[in-house]
Motif scaffolding. Structure first.
Motif, PDB file in Angstrom:
ATOM      1  N   ALA A   1       0.740  -1.070  -0.097  1.00  0.00           N
ATOM      2  CA  ALA A   1      -0.007  -0.022   0.065  1.00  0.00           C
ATOM      3  C   ALA A   1       0.812   1.173  -0.052  1.00  0.00           C
ATOM      4  CB  ALA A   1      -0.922   0.003   1.221  1.00  0.00           C
ATOM      5  N   LEU A   2       1.948   1.216   0.771  1.00  0.00           N
ATOM      6  CA  LEU A   2       2.690   2.537   0.995  1.00  0.00           C
ATOM      7  C   LEU A   2       3.338   2.631  -0.390  1.00  0.00           C
ATOM      8  CD1 LEU A   2       4.094   4.559   2.666  1.00  0.00           C
ATOM      9  CD2 LEU A   2       5.938   2.876   3.038  1.00  0.00           C
ATOM     10  N   GLY A   3       3.816   1.737  -1.048  1.00  0.00           N
ATOM     11  CA  GLY A   3       4.567   1.931  -2.606  1.00  0.00           C
ATOM     12  C   GLY A   3       3.437   2.257  -3.500  1.00  0.00           C
ATOM     13  N   ARG A   4       2.102   1.965  -3.358  1.00  0.00           N
ATOM     14  CA  ARG A   4       0.981   2.590  -4.234  1.00  0.00           C
ATOM     15  C   ARG A   4       0.884   3.965  -3.971  1.00  0.00           C
ATOM     16  NH1 ARG A   4      -1.231   0.383  -8.664  1.00  0.00           N
ATOM     17  NH2 ARG A   4      -3.495   0.764  -8.803  1.00  0.00           N
ATOM     18  N   VAL A   5       1.089   4.336  -2.786  1.00  0.00           N
ATOM     19  CA  VAL A   5       0.946   5.589  -2.411  1.00  0.00           C
ATOM     20  C   VAL A   5       1.988   6.431  -3.175  1.00  0.00           C
ATOM     21  CG1 VAL A   5       0.947   7.588  -0.864  1.00  0.00           C
ATOM     22  CG2 VAL A   5      -0.288   5.615  -0.340  1.00  0.00           C
ATOM     23  N   MET A   6       3.241   5.942  -2.855  1.00  0.00           N
ATOM     24  CA  MET A   6       4.471   6.605  -3.646  1.00  0.00           C
ATOM     25  C   MET A   6       4.168   6.755  -5.080  1.00  0.00           C
ATOM     26  SD  MET A   6       7.434   4.824  -1.765  1.00  0.00           S
ATOM     27  CE  MET A   6       7.944   4.398   0.079  1.00  0.00           C
ATOM     28  N   GLU A   7       3.598   5.529  -5.610  1.00  0.00           N
ATOM     29  CA  GLU A   7       3.537   5.682  -7.160  1.00  0.00           C
ATOM     30  C   GLU A   7       2.326   6.497  -7.531  1.00  0.00           C
ATOM     31  OE1 GLU A   7       1.158   3.447 -10.630  1.00  0.00           O
ATOM     32  OE2 GLU A   7       0.373   3.912  -8.662  1.00  0.00           O
ATOM     33  N   ARG A   8       1.445   6.886  -6.827  1.00  0.00           N
ATOM     34  CA  ARG A   8       0.322   7.819  -7.098  1.00  0.00           C
ATOM     35  C   ARG A   8       0.789   8.982  -7.249  1.00  0.00           C
ATOM     36  NH1 ARG A   8      -3.763   5.540  -9.979  1.00  0.00           N
ATOM     37  NH2 ARG A   8      -2.118   4.507 -10.531  1.00  0.00           N
ATOM     38  N   ILE A   9       2.087   9.492  -6.059  1.00  0.00           N
ATOM     39  CA  ILE A   9       2.510  10.732  -5.890  1.00  0.00           C
ATOM     40  C   ILE A   9       3.135  11.094  -7.301  1.00  0.00           C
ATOM     41  CG2 ILE A   9       4.211  12.106  -4.686  1.00  0.00           C
ATOM     42  CD1 ILE A   9       3.292  10.604  -2.327  1.00  0.00           C
ATOM     43  N   THR A  10       3.872  10.173  -7.926  1.00  0.00           N
ATOM     44  CA  THR A  10       4.780  10.634  -9.128  1.00  0.00           C
ATOM     45  C   THR A  10       3.801  10.959 -10.158  1.00  0.00           C
ATOM     46  OG1 THR A  10       4.864   8.389  -9.872  1.00  0.00           O
ATOM     47  CG2 THR A  10       6.580   8.906  -8.468  1.00  0.00           C
ATOM     48  N   TYR A  11       2.453  10.689 -10.044  1.00  0.00           N
ATOM     49  CA  TYR A  11       1.615  11.088 -11.060  1.00  0.00           C
ATOM     50  C   TYR A  11       1.121  12.587 -11.116  1.00  0.00           C
ATOM     51  CZ  TYR A  11       0.571   6.558 -13.056  1.00  0.00           C
ATOM     52  OH  TYR A  11       0.572   5.173 -14.098  1.00  0.00           O
ATOM     53  N   LEU A  12       1.260  13.170  -9.844  1.00  0.00           N
ATOM     54  CA  LEU A  12       0.650  14.520  -9.467  1.00  0.00           C
ATOM     55  C   LEU A  12       1.059  15.572 -10.558  1.00  0.00           C
ATOM     56  CD1 LEU A  12       0.582  14.888  -5.694  1.00  0.00           C
ATOM     57  CD2 LEU A  12      -1.255  14.648  -7.158  1.00  0.00           C
ATOM     58  N   GLY A  13       2.461  15.527 -10.851  1.00  0.00           N
ATOM     59  CA  GLY A  13       2.864  16.652 -11.793  1.00  0.00           C
ATOM     60  C   GLY A  13       2.504  16.641 -13.078  1.00  0.00           C
ATOM     61  N   PHE A  14       2.173  15.347 -13.404  1.00  0.00           N
ATOM     62  CA  PHE A  14       1.568  15.343 -15.011  1.00  0.00           C
ATOM     63  C   PHE A  14       0.266  15.922 -15.186  1.00  0.00           C
ATOM     64  CE2 PHE A  14       0.496  12.581 -18.736  1.00  0.00           C
ATOM     65  CZ  PHE A  14       1.406  12.800 -19.603  1.00  0.00           C
ATOM     66  N   GLY A  15      -0.422  16.311 -14.039  1.00  0.00           N
ATOM     67  CA  GLY A  15      -1.815  16.821 -14.337  1.00  0.00           C
ATOM     68  C   GLY A  15      -1.613  18.225 -14.024  1.00  0.00           C
ATOM     69  N   VAL A  16      -0.447  18.928 -13.739  1.00  0.00           N
ATOM     70  CA  VAL A  16      -0.497  20.391 -13.603  1.00  0.00           C
ATOM     71  C   VAL A  16       0.023  21.197 -15.005  1.00  0.00           C
ATOM     72  CG1 VAL A  16       0.656  21.976 -12.315  1.00  0.00           C
ATOM     73  CG2 VAL A  16       0.136  20.044 -11.431  1.00  0.00           C
ATOM     74  N   PRO A  17      -0.573  22.214 -15.469  1.00  0.00           N
ATOM     75  CA  PRO A  17      -0.428  22.660 -16.594  1.00  0.00           C
ATOM     76  C   PRO A  17       1.100  23.119 -16.716  1.00  0.00           C
ATOM     77  CG  PRO A  17      -2.455  23.647 -15.769  1.00  0.00           C
ATOM     78  CD  PRO A  17      -1.854  22.720 -14.702  1.00  0.00           C
ATOM     79  N   GLY A  18       1.547  22.736 -17.842  1.00  0.00           N
ATOM     80  CA  GLY A  18       3.011  22.839 -18.080  1.00  0.00           C
ATOM     81  C   GLY A  18       3.754  24.036 -17.772  1.00  0.00           C
ATOM     82  N   ILE A  19       3.097  25.238 -17.911  1.00  0.00           N
ATOM     83  CA  ILE A  19       3.891  26.444 -17.704  1.00  0.00           C
ATOM     84  C   ILE A  19       4.044  26.816 -16.291  1.00  0.00           C
ATOM     85  CG2 ILE A  19       1.678  27.937 -17.860  1.00  0.00           C
ATOM     86  CD1 ILE A  19       4.293  29.527 -19.827  1.00  0.00           C
ATOM     87  N   VAL A  20       2.809  26.385 -15.587  1.00  0.00           N
ATOM     88  CA  VAL A  20       3.065  26.483 -14.176  1.00  0.00           C
ATOM     89  C   VAL A  20       3.862  25.625 -13.483  1.00  0.00           C
ATOM     90  CG1 VAL A  20       1.476  26.533 -11.990  1.00  0.00           C
ATOM     91  CG2 VAL A  20       0.587  27.267 -14.035  1.00  0.00           C
ATOM     92  N   MET A  21       4.114  24.300 -13.996  1.00  0.00           N
ATOM     93  CA  MET A  21       4.878  23.451 -13.523  1.00  0.00           C
ATOM     94  C   MET A  21       6.389  23.887 -14.191  1.00  0.00           C
ATOM     95  SD  MET A  21       4.446  20.681 -12.022  1.00  0.00           S
ATOM     96  CE  MET A  21       5.426  19.280 -11.466  1.00  0.00           C
TER      97      MET A  21
END
Lengths: 504, 344
Positions: free
Chosen positions: A331-351
């Motif tokens: 489960a902890l690994g699953r959380v770590m994996e989900r965290i790496t996805y966050l940045g992909f959903g933020v508009p590129g210029i802000v990121m």
């Protein structure tokens, strides 16, 4: 068994890195008053509708094409796959703008042929364009899962009286639903963060509001709104975890022979998709090229794009392996994996701006290729993670346990069993990262070494200035280089196939 | 690109033909100074260049490099606001990478100036500019004019209003790009010149007959395709579109003395006290660079003695409103107003 999986420290490091820019966003957002657009509900509805329609469109287009490219015996099998994956390298704003220019009254199609076509605008136009430039996410992840399936189940189903299509629908597709979901997740996140397409199609989405704030010197407000967008991203990430799959042992790859007539029909359909996604923009750019004359284009730009994308694909795939294995370990690994996805959903210029702040913490790396590649890897690690995980998840853990029982150490079991069996996912992930890096714009503009231009930054310059015809040559090169890159990676895939399953 | 080659030649080799400009020096309306009169640049310089202008600014950079072989010039192109944010982020981290910030909109220059990062413009950079364009924190390089782009098949020029406020009283359909920075500068100018309430009423009235587009190239294309009667856009989009498609039913009209004829400027800001940086900006104000911007990018030269691009009346005829351009960075209240009216 050790209770602490060895993939955790590496995955934890990747997750912590991925959190850095999100932390910068929170810091930038502190103190900025929240401005809510007068029509916030419309914006939310538009954003949701565009994302849902695009996911639906990419699944309807990507899954059948995945079945065809994975199983059907066709002449030029690799050529079709490369052709159908290439739209991923085309920046979607280039597609949107050329589609807008091609269709409708007074558009280029009417000007050339006299045929009246409907205008492409609004939700329908944006969903069509987004679908055409993101469906390879679904195609590639689904195909990687399909190629890992044991076909004997389908054989059994057919012996029991199911037709081939019935068998594919009832026996094969349910077993790759996590591959489909992994692709659909990437499509959803890409759609949520894309600015160009909805803007050009005149659709008011969350990203447009964010972009307007950013351009009105409201970096803090743009950061606040981006964090709000992350709420939607988290919801989508949660939805995808609900899709599970059974574990099974891999087998040889299914191969479906087809009558020449049906092959021709399938080939025609694939040509039609490629013509829409690649032919329309290249033709429109070509028409404008003829009208405006060729701009000063330096070939070194194409080389820059190619080798940076290749390096990024290697680095990101290497980073993604521990993240994907951690996600399957607990489960902890699953959380770590989900965290790496966050940045992909933020508009590129802000990121991109947040990454500037991160990069400035290590001044010696700021505006170097190293930092640019790290930034790409942070942004694109989910692409590779999704492909690796959806492929490896189905693998029967008994294989690893058997190896351990036979005396293999943990490292040896990983090297000789787990890694080779997930090689297809790793290669697919690397291919996705390669294509996405080719078209990435905002982070490239902000983080590249001064003076370093890529095909994407060149296309952006000519587009911004209204000299889009100069984009014809770089646009074509983008497709060609993507093709070459894919061929190299698919050669790697073939080697893993023959090495492991030499029975076909 | 014949003209492009000419710029390279004139900048690189005009030294041998320097007999030509001599008689003009000291005349009542002095010709702009040629690059030949300037000393060659030597040393290292980094420029942040906001927005690319299709390689045209790149051509100027290439010509300057060719002319100054001892100058090592690094150029970083990016979205103007993003570069301004980057400069501020760098300063917060105690880093300075750029010596000059060359930006297409005055608002971004305002952002950097407000952060206290601008080195004041030396007097010798003021001299070549027309007197109304001499600012403390940045040197304007070229101008862009707000215009009405209209479809010549759908209406005759007499139906167009002479004042931008009167557009609200007409029945013309309008194409506009509210999310675009140049449009927001235009509304800011209207707010400063006509007041908040008049601007609100104007936005509400036009909105009833307006179609939004993402950018102003899109606006001009839409007008040419007959999707609207009139488009609100910077002048050069129409001139460039017509250069590619001369038979398109598209023409330019101008309002007089109001926000509809706002003259905004691109400009360069010194971020470093290095005299080389100021000398570089001086080159951008030479006759060759200014004529090239006018002829190839259809931008309006701001130094005395260089003609505007073909297809545009002179600035004297158009009468842009008198307005301090740095005030155009007051865009926040404009966005507020545009949001309240549902335009944005």
């Amino acid at each position: 068994m050790n209770r602490f999986p060895p993939s955790y420290p590496l995955a934890g490091g990747a997750a912590a890195l991925a959190l850095l820019p999100v932390g910068v966003l929170a810091w930038l957002a502190a103190g900025a008053e929240t401005l809510w657009p007068a029509h916030a509900l419309d914006v939310l509805i538009n954003t949701t509708a565009l994302t849902a329609l695009t996911v639906l469109g990419t699944v309807l287009l990507g899954v059948p094409l995945a079945l065809v490219t994975a199983y059907v015996q066709m002449p030029l099998q690799r050529f079709w796959l490369v052709l159908l994956a290439a739209p991923l390298a085309m920046p979607s704003y280039v597609g949107a703008f050329t589609f807008y220019a091609a269709f409708g009254p007074g558009g280029e199609i009417e000007g050339l042929t006299g045929l009246a076509t409907p205008s492409l605008r609004g939700l329908a136009g944006a969903a069509l364009v987004m679908t055409l430039y993101t469906f390879p996410f679904v195609l590639l992840t689904t195909r990687a899962s399909l190629r890992g399936l044991d076909p004997s189940v389908l054989d059994a189903a057919r012996l029991l009286g199911l037709s081939v299509p019935g068998g594919l629908w009832r026996v094969v597709l349910p077993r790759v639903r996590n591959g489909i979901a992994a692709g659909a997740l990437l499509v959803a996140l890409y759609t949520l963060s894309d600015f160009g397409t909805p803007a050009i199609m005149g659709l008011d989405t969350f990203t447009r509001v964010i972009f307007t704030e950013y351009n009105a010197f409201g970096l803090g407000q743009a950061a606040v709104l981006s964090l709000h967008l992350l709420a939607i991203v988290c919801f989508v990430l949660y939805l995808e975890t609900r899709v599970g799959t059974e574990q099974e042992q891999p087998g040889r790859i299914l191969s479906l022979p087809l009558a020449p007539g049906r092959q021709a029909a399938i080939g025609t359909a694939m040509v039609a998709v490629a013509t829409l996604a690649l032919g329309v923009p290249l033709a429109v750019l070509g028409i404008w090229l003829a009208r405006e004359g060729i701009g000063g284009f330096e070939p070194v730009i194409a080389w820059n794009s190619a080798y940076v994308a290749m390096l990024t694909a290697l680095v990101t795939a290497a980073l993604a392996v521990p993240v994907a294995f951690a996600a399957m370990a607990g489960a902890l690994g699953r959380v770590m994996e989900r965290i790496t996805y966050l940045g992909f959903g933020v508009p590129g210029i802000v990121m991109g701006t947040a990454l500037v702040y991160v990069g400035l913490q290590i001044t010696s790396l700021y505006q170097t290729l190293t930092l640019l590649i790290v930034a790409y890897a942070l942004r694109f690690v989910p692409l590779a993670v999704g492909a690796i995980r959806s492929n490896a998840e189905r693998l029967d853990p008994n294989l690893v346990q058997a190896a351990r029982l036979l005396g293999a150490g943990r490292a040896e079991a990983f090297r000789r069993i787990s890694l080779p069996l997930s090689a297809r996912g790793v290669i697919t992930g690397a291919a996705l990262v390669f294509l996405e890096t080719m078209r990435e714009l905002p982070a490239t503009l902000l983080l590249r070494p001064t003076g370093f231009e890529t095909l994407a930054t060149y296309l952006w310059q000519v587009y911004e200035a209204g000299y889009f015809g100069h984009g014809a040559v770089p646009g074509l090169l983008l497709i060609l280089i993507s093709g070459i890159g894919l061929v190299i990676m698919l050669t790697g895939e073939r080697q893993t196939d023959t090495g492991l399953f030499a029975n076909d | 690109m014949l003209r492009r080659r000419r710029l390279l030649q004139s900048l690189a080799t005009l030294g041998t033909l320097s007999a030509l400009p001599a008689p003009l020096i000291g005349a009542a309306q002095p010709a702009a100074l040629s690059a030949d009169a300037l000393a060659p640049l030597e040393g290292r310089l980094t420029i942040y260049l906001g927005r690319g202008e299709g390689g045209l600014y790149g051509d100027i950079i290439a010509a300057l490099r060719k002319r100054n072989p001892k100058l090592s010039l690094q150029v970083r192109q990016g979205p103007t606001v993003a570069l301004a944010n980057t400069i501020v982020a760098e300063a917060r981290a105690g880093v300075r990478r750029a010596d000059v910030f060359w930006a297409v909109d005055s608002g971004s220059l305002g952002l950097v100036a407000d952060a206290g990062l601008a080195v004041p413009v030396p007097e010798f950079l003021h001299t070549p500019l027309q007197s109304q364009f001499r600012y403390r924190h940045w040197a304007p390089i070229s101008g862009r004019l707000r215009t009405l782009a209209y479809n010549t098949e759908r209406l005759s020029p007499e139906r167009l209003p002479k004042k931008i406020m009167a557009l609200a009283d007409s029945d013309l359909s309008v194409a506009w790009a509210p999310a675009y920075g140049a449009f927001q500068s235009f509304v800011t100018a209207m707010r400063l010149l006509q007041g908040q309430e008049a601007t609100r009423a104007w936005l509400l009235e036009i909105k009833k007959r307006a179609t939004p587009y993402a950018g102003e190239l899109g606006v001009v294309m839409a007008v040419a395709r007959g999707e609207a009667d009139v488009g609100l856009a910077n002048h050069y989009y129409t001139l460039r579109f017509k250069a590619g498609k001369p038979r398109a039913p598209l023409a330019l009209a101008f309002t007089r003395g109001d926000a509809g004829a706002l003259l905004n400027a691109s400009g360069a800001m010194l971020l470093s006290p290095d005299p080389l940086a100021a000398d570089f900006i001086r080159y951008l104000l030479t006759r060759e660079v200014q004529s090239y911007l006018a002829e190839q990018a259809y931008e309006i030269p701001l130094v005395t003695g260089v003609s505007p691009p073909g297809g545009l009346p002179s600035l004297g005829e158009i009468q842009p409103p008198a307005l301090d351009l740095t005030r155009l960075s007051e865009v926040r209240p404009t966005l507020e107003l545009m949001r309240q009216t549902g335009v944005l």
